[in-house]
Scaffold this motif. Structure first.
Motif, mmCIF file in Angstrom:
data_model
loop_
_atom_site.group_PDB
_atom_site.id
_atom_site.type_symbol
_atom_site.label_atom_id
_atom_site.label_comp_id
_atom_site.label_asym_id
_atom_site.label_seq_id
_atom_site.Cartn_x
_atom_site.Cartn_y
_atom_site.Cartn_z
ATOM 1 N N UNK A 41 -8.412 -0.303 1.095
ATOM 2 C CA UNK A 41 -7.723 0.970 1.323
ATOM 3 C C UNK A 41 -8.359 2.085 0.484
ATOM 4 N N UNK A 42 -8.634 1.783 -0.791
ATOM 5 C CA UNK A 42 -9.159 2.831 -1.677
ATOM 6 C C UNK A 42 -10.537 3.307 -1.218
ATOM 7 N N UNK A 43 -11.324 2.408 -0.649
ATOM 8 C CA UNK A 43 -12.642 2.828 -0.162
ATOM 9 C C UNK A 43 -12.475 3.865 0.957
ATOM 10 N N UNK A 44 -11.601 3.561 1.910
ATOM 11 C CA UNK A 44 -11.365 4.506 3.010
ATOM 12 C C UNK A 44 -10.795 5.818 2.464
ATOM 13 N N UNK A 45 -9.802 5.687 1.590
ATOM 14 C CA UNK A 45 -9.134 6.863 1.018
ATOM 15 C C UNK A 45 -10.139 7.739 0.274
ATOM 16 N N UNK A 46 -10.986 7.119 -0.559
ATOM 17 C CA UNK A 46 -11.933 7.898 -1.358
ATOM 18 C C UNK A 46 -13.031 8.510 -0.494
ATOM 19 N N UNK A 47 -13.384 7.857 0.617
ATOM 20 C CA UNK A 47 -14.344 8.487 1.528
ATOM 21 C C UNK A 47 -13.788 9.830 1.997
ATOM 22 N N UNK B 239 0.828 -1.212 0.000
ATOM 23 C CA UNK B 239 0.000 0.000 0.000
ATOM 24 C C UNK B 239 0.862 1.262 0.000
ATOM 25 N N UNK B 240 1.960 1.231 0.782
ATOM 26 C CA UNK B 240 2.844 2.397 0.814
ATOM 27 C C UNK B 240 3.405 2.666 -0.583
ATOM 28 N N UNK C 85 -16.017 1.123 -6.172
ATOM 29 C CA UNK C 85 -14.954 0.488 -5.391
ATOM 30 C C UNK C 85 -15.487 -0.670 -4.555
ATOM 31 N N UNK C 86 -16.702 -0.538 -4.042
ATOM 32 C CA UNK C 86 -17.274 -1.630 -3.255
ATOM 33 C C UNK C 86 -17.436 -2.866 -4.142
ATOM 34 N N UNK C 87 -17.953 -2.657 -5.359
ATOM 35 C CA UNK C 87 -18.118 -3.797 -6.277
ATOM 36 C C UNK C 87 -16.757 -4.412 -6.612
ATOM 37 N N UNK C 88 -15.796 -3.546 -6.961
ATOM 38 C CA UNK C 88 -14.470 -4.048 -7.334
ATOM 39 C C UNK C 88 -13.839 -4.811 -6.169
ATOM 40 N N UNK D 118 -0.315 -11.411 -4.805
ATOM 41 C CA UNK D 118 -0.821 -10.329 -5.661
ATOM 42 C C UNK D 118 -2.324 -10.202 -5.451
ATOM 43 N N UNK D 119 -3.030 -11.350 -5.407
ATOM 44 C CA UNK D 119 -4.486 -11.250 -5.223
ATOM 45 C C UNK D 119 -4.819 -10.683 -3.849
ATOM 46 N N UNK D 120 -4.037 -11.081 -2.854
ATOM 47 C CA UNK D 120 -4.303 -10.572 -1.505
ATOM 48 C C UNK D 120 -4.004 -9.070 -1.415
ATOM 49 N N UNK D 121 -2.895 -8.647 -2.047
ATOM 50 C CA UNK D 121 -2.549 -7.230 -2.018
ATOM 51 C C UNK D 121 -3.608 -6.391 -2.716
ATOM 52 N N UNK D 122 -4.128 -6.905 -3.846
ATOM 53 C CA UNK D 122 -5.124 -6.120 -4.575
ATOM 54 C C UNK D 122 -6.429 -6.037 -3.794
ATOM 55 N N UNK D 123 -6.779 -7.113 -3.104
ATOM 56 C CA UNK D 123 -7.977 -7.054 -2.267
ATOM 57 C C UNK D 123 -7.791 -6.009 -1.165
ATOM 58 N N UNK D 124 -6.613 -6.022 -0.535
ATOM 59 C CA UNK D 124 -6.327 -5.007 0.486
ATOM 60 C C UNK D 124 -6.349 -3.607 -0.100
#
Lengths: 418, 172, 213
Positions: free
Chosen positions: A243-249, A41-42, C194-197, A233-239
């Motif tokens: 992260x992006x949800x919190x960031x975009x909020x 993430x960093x 983002x929630x869907x993705x 890679x799949x785990x990092x992308x899920x994380x």
């Protein structure tokens, strides 16, 4: 066709072997928890900051007379300028949040211990660069908080022996923070991220030499390693999604909650705002600065408080492998340290009063005390744990390490390349 | 039986990964939009897309240059003889009747950028000469000597009042 | 370690804002056009003679949908892209008030408490028994009571003044952050996407890791 192209490249550049060595066959302990996502993430936030920063720089003007206006120009006139700026400003907070969690994970699981000292130290260097970059970037909007923050922090260099005043004047390019300061801060704010990118490369090369630590603290045999791709890679992308949800909020709904109201007033060298506070990520260190009733002492204490982490590999003298999960005292100390950080953060955010000064001093003492006590606590804890009886795996690992120390030439330690 | 199970499973897995890749890729592409858009002219630049020009101060035979979208626009107040001369011919390399190039015959409004490589021509005698490469234009802005390939362009404009034009729009 | 995360975020909010806000009147910004249009009208009548709004242009008002004839009345012979500059020069202001009235473009973002602060401040004027006008939000203010709150005792009139202040601050909130509504609209789409993705990524991760069993 693709095969041919890849072959063509491979004869000239180690592309396939790189992918193999560092992705598809890179061995990663399968028991890594989600706390191990924060390094990735960093890296992501770093790229995000560079991208938004480059586009913001196309509209920003580093000139004391124009800077504030140009930020408003970005916020109002430039297409999606408001989005780029909020992404960049929120990104700074996100960067520190991610880095602090990354560091907390390293401390909790003892990942700084041999053979990962160099990773910890390059990380420490990256933290300093990040702090410098954030501090210089904060001057650029040329608001009241920018201006007075820069004034206060450059004044810290008064603590330089003999040449204090001269150094401060040299840093600012003037007798007070002004146009010259703004322009050089902009130049360095654009430069430092690229040094960070280089530092990250070193950090990663070190990682791929010593491999990831893991929650158990035991060097896992090959049977427990799985390839980085596709599992991590799949785990990092899920994380990353989380992260992006919190960031975009924050970017879309609460961007102003991370900004000081006073920074919407243009810099005025004739008037200091009633209460100047640094950004939240500097608050604990700022509290330490304020807790020492002496300019030089405060500066030294603050500098040390950031640098203390680098001593961790020397301070932690226990032979019990791993971190808090194997070591109850370390676990207790870790949580007390975190609570103390929050107390320091609170003290840094409130205007000084007799009460907060006292709390700040106690918390500062505890902060340094917790580092200085580690050698004794870790040794005492080691004796107590051995007396109580260790789990078989740990015992075996410690015995093997002890044997290796005798068998091998003394400069080779467990974890060095076989 | 177990074989068909794993086959079905791997198909489902591939489908899921494909869908996720497409959704993620679409998002990544959408993120590029604000970045690319931020390089387009900002709203304060677009606000200057039109320029008002006052004609009352231009004497007969005089040329005024006004800036429109950062480009020079020549406003030439022509006398009856020049108008007659221009209406008589269709120009040289790029024939075009004078009537099509003006809204009112006494006012010629053209973008003052040589159609060759973008220098600004100078008013010299009748017409304009571009000193960069020697192109010449007549009093209707039509090219009469190369290397310029085309006549000086006529910007969109209209008369707001008898002595005021708005450049940038062809009607109100 | 969850605590660490949450408290770190909290840390950024723990600031003296709260103590100041306790005195402020709760206020909800109106974001619909009629309120903002009334607000700009009131502002041009009550505030604009002394205060600049240098980051807001007449063109911005026109784009927002303010009545064009009113805009033309305010701007006189200034171009459309001119800012809402006040009628008072800085020198004249220095002579009357000994300071230049602050620019209002960012006012609702530039004070602790935001819009509520500006609203409470406009309504915060009162007269002492010996006839001196004060403001209980900003005691050191040099601005004369612009809406006449201190001299009005009639209930209906006071309500009227409250409404005026409400409209003015609604307009100022728009002026401080003109893209706010656009930001929220876009934000809902982005979060939804983002929630869907993230759900998809979660299932991908789960499937890939299920191979390990």
């Amino acid at each position: 066709m693709t095969n041919k192209t890849i072959n063509w490249i491979d004869r000239r550049f180690p592309f396939s072997s790189f992918v193999k060595h560092d992705l598809t066959e890179y061995p990663t302990p399968r028991n890594l928890s989600y706390w191990w996502n924060f390094g990735f993430l960093a890296g992501f936030v770093l790229v995000l900051q560079v991208a938004t920063g480059v586009f913001l720089a196309m509209h920003y003007k580093a000139d004391a007379g124009l800077s504030f206006d140009s930020v408003q120009h970005i916020m109002r006139d430039v297409n999606y300028g408001w989005l780029l700026r909020f992404m960049h400003a929120t990104g700074a907070s996100a960067f520190f949040l991610v880095i602090y969690i990354h560091m907390a994970r390293t401390l909790y699981y003892g990942s700084y211990r041999a053979p990962r000292e160099l990773m910890w130290w390059t990380g420490q260097g990256l933290l300093l660069l990040l702090m410098a970059t954030a501090f210089m970037g904060y001057l650029l909007p040329w608001g009241q908080m920018s201006f007075w923050g820069a004034t206060v922090i450059t004044n810290l260099f008064k603590a330089t022996p003999f040449y204090g005043e001269e150094v401060v004047t040299w840093l600012r390019g003037g007798f007070s923070v002004g146009d010259a300061t703004l322009t050089r801060f902009f130049s360095l704010h654009y430069l430092l991220p690229f040094l960070i990118l280089g530092g990250v490369a070193v950090h990663l090369i070190a990682l791929h030499t010593v491999k990831s630590s893991n929650p158990s603290g035991i060097d896992l045999a090959a049977k427990d390693n799985i390839p980085f791709h596709p599992y991590f890679t799949s785990k990092d992308f899920y994380g990353l999604g989380i992260f992006l949800i919190v960031y975009c909020l924050f970017v879309f709904f609460l961007p102003n909650s991370l900004m000081e109201p006073a920074n919407n007033i243009p810099a005025n060298p004739m008037q200091t705002p009633t209460h100047i506070v640094p950004e939240w990520y500097f608050l604990p260190f700022y509290a330490i600065l304020r807790s020492v009733p002496d300019l030089v002492g405060g500066v030294v204490a603050m500098g040390l408080s950031v640098m203390m982490f680098a001593f961790m590999p020397f301070l932690d003298r226990s032979r019990i492998p791993g971190g808090a999960s194997n070591r109850p005292m370390v676990k207790l100390g870790f949580y007390l340290f975190l609570i103390n950080m929050l107390v320091l953060g609170y003290v840094g955010a409130t205007p000084p009063s007799n009460q907060t000064i006292l709390i700040g001093r106690v918390a500062t003492l505890f902060y340094f005390g917790s580092f200085f006590l580690i050698p004794f606590i870790s040794k005492a804890e080691e004796r107590w744990l051995i007396k109580r009886g260790l789990p078989a795996e740990l015992k075996e690992l410690m015995e093997r390490e002890a044997r290796e120390k005798i068998d091998l030439p003394p400069h080779r330690r467990a974890g060095d390349d076989k | 039986m177990s074989e068909s199970d794993t086959l079905g499973d791997s198909k489902r897995r591939n489908f899921l990964i494909k869908v996720t890749t497409v959704v993620g890729g679409a998002g990544a592409a959408a993120v590029c939009v604000p970045f690319v858009a931020s390089m387009n002219p900002s709203s304060d630049v677009l606000a200057k897309a039109t320029t008002e020009a006052d004609l009352s101060g231009i004497p007969v035979g005089g040329v005024h240059t006004v800036a429109w979208q950062g480009k020079p626009v020549f406003i030439f107040h022509r006398d009856p003889e020049e108008i007659k001369a221009m209406e008589a011919s269709d120009g040289g390399f790029d024939p075009e009747p004078d009537q099509q190039r003006v809204k009112r015959p006494e006012w010629l409004v053209v973008i003052g950028i040589c159609t060759h490589l973008g220098c600004v021509p100078n008013k010299e005698g009748p017409g304009w000469t571009c000193h960069c490469h020697g192109s010449q234009y007549d009093d209707s802005g039509r090219v009469v000597r190369g290397p310029a390939p085309r006549n000086l362009a006529v910007p969109p404009y209209y008369f707001v009042a008898d002595n005021k034009i708005l450049i940038g729009k062809s009607k109100a | 370690m969850n605590k660490f995360f949450i408290s770190l975020m909290l840390c950024s909010f723990v600031s003296p804002v709260w103590s100041a806000e306790a005195m402020l009147e709760t206020f909800k910004v109106d974001t619909d056009l009629p309120a903002i249009a009334r607000g700009v009208d009131d502002l041009m009548n009550n505030c604009h003679s002394c205060h600049n709004l240098k980051y807001v242009t007449y063109l911005d008002l026109a784009k927002l949908g303010i009545d064009r004839q009113k805009i033309d009345g305010w701007r006189g012979d200034q171009p459309m892209d001119a800012p809402l500059a006040s009628l008072m020069s800085d020198e004249a202001a220095m002579q009357s008030f000994n300071l230049v009235p602050p620019d209002l473009s960012l006012m609702t973002k530039a004070r602790e408490g935001g819009a509520s602060y500006v609203y409470s401040y406009l309504l915060g004027y009162y007269n002492t028994p010996d006839g001196v006008t004060h403001n209980h939000i900003f005691p050191a203010t040099k601005m004369p009571d612009p809406l006449g709150m201190s001299t009005t005792t009639d209930h209906a009139q006071r309500e009227e003044i409250r409404k005026t202040a409400h409209d003015i601050v609604s307009f100022l909130s728009w002026a401080a952050d003109p893209h706010e509504q656009e930001r929220y609209r876009l934000g809902y789409y982005v979060i939804g996407y983002l929630v869907i993705l993230t759900l998809l990524l979660y299932f991908v991760k789960k499937q890939i890791w299920s191979r390990l069993k």
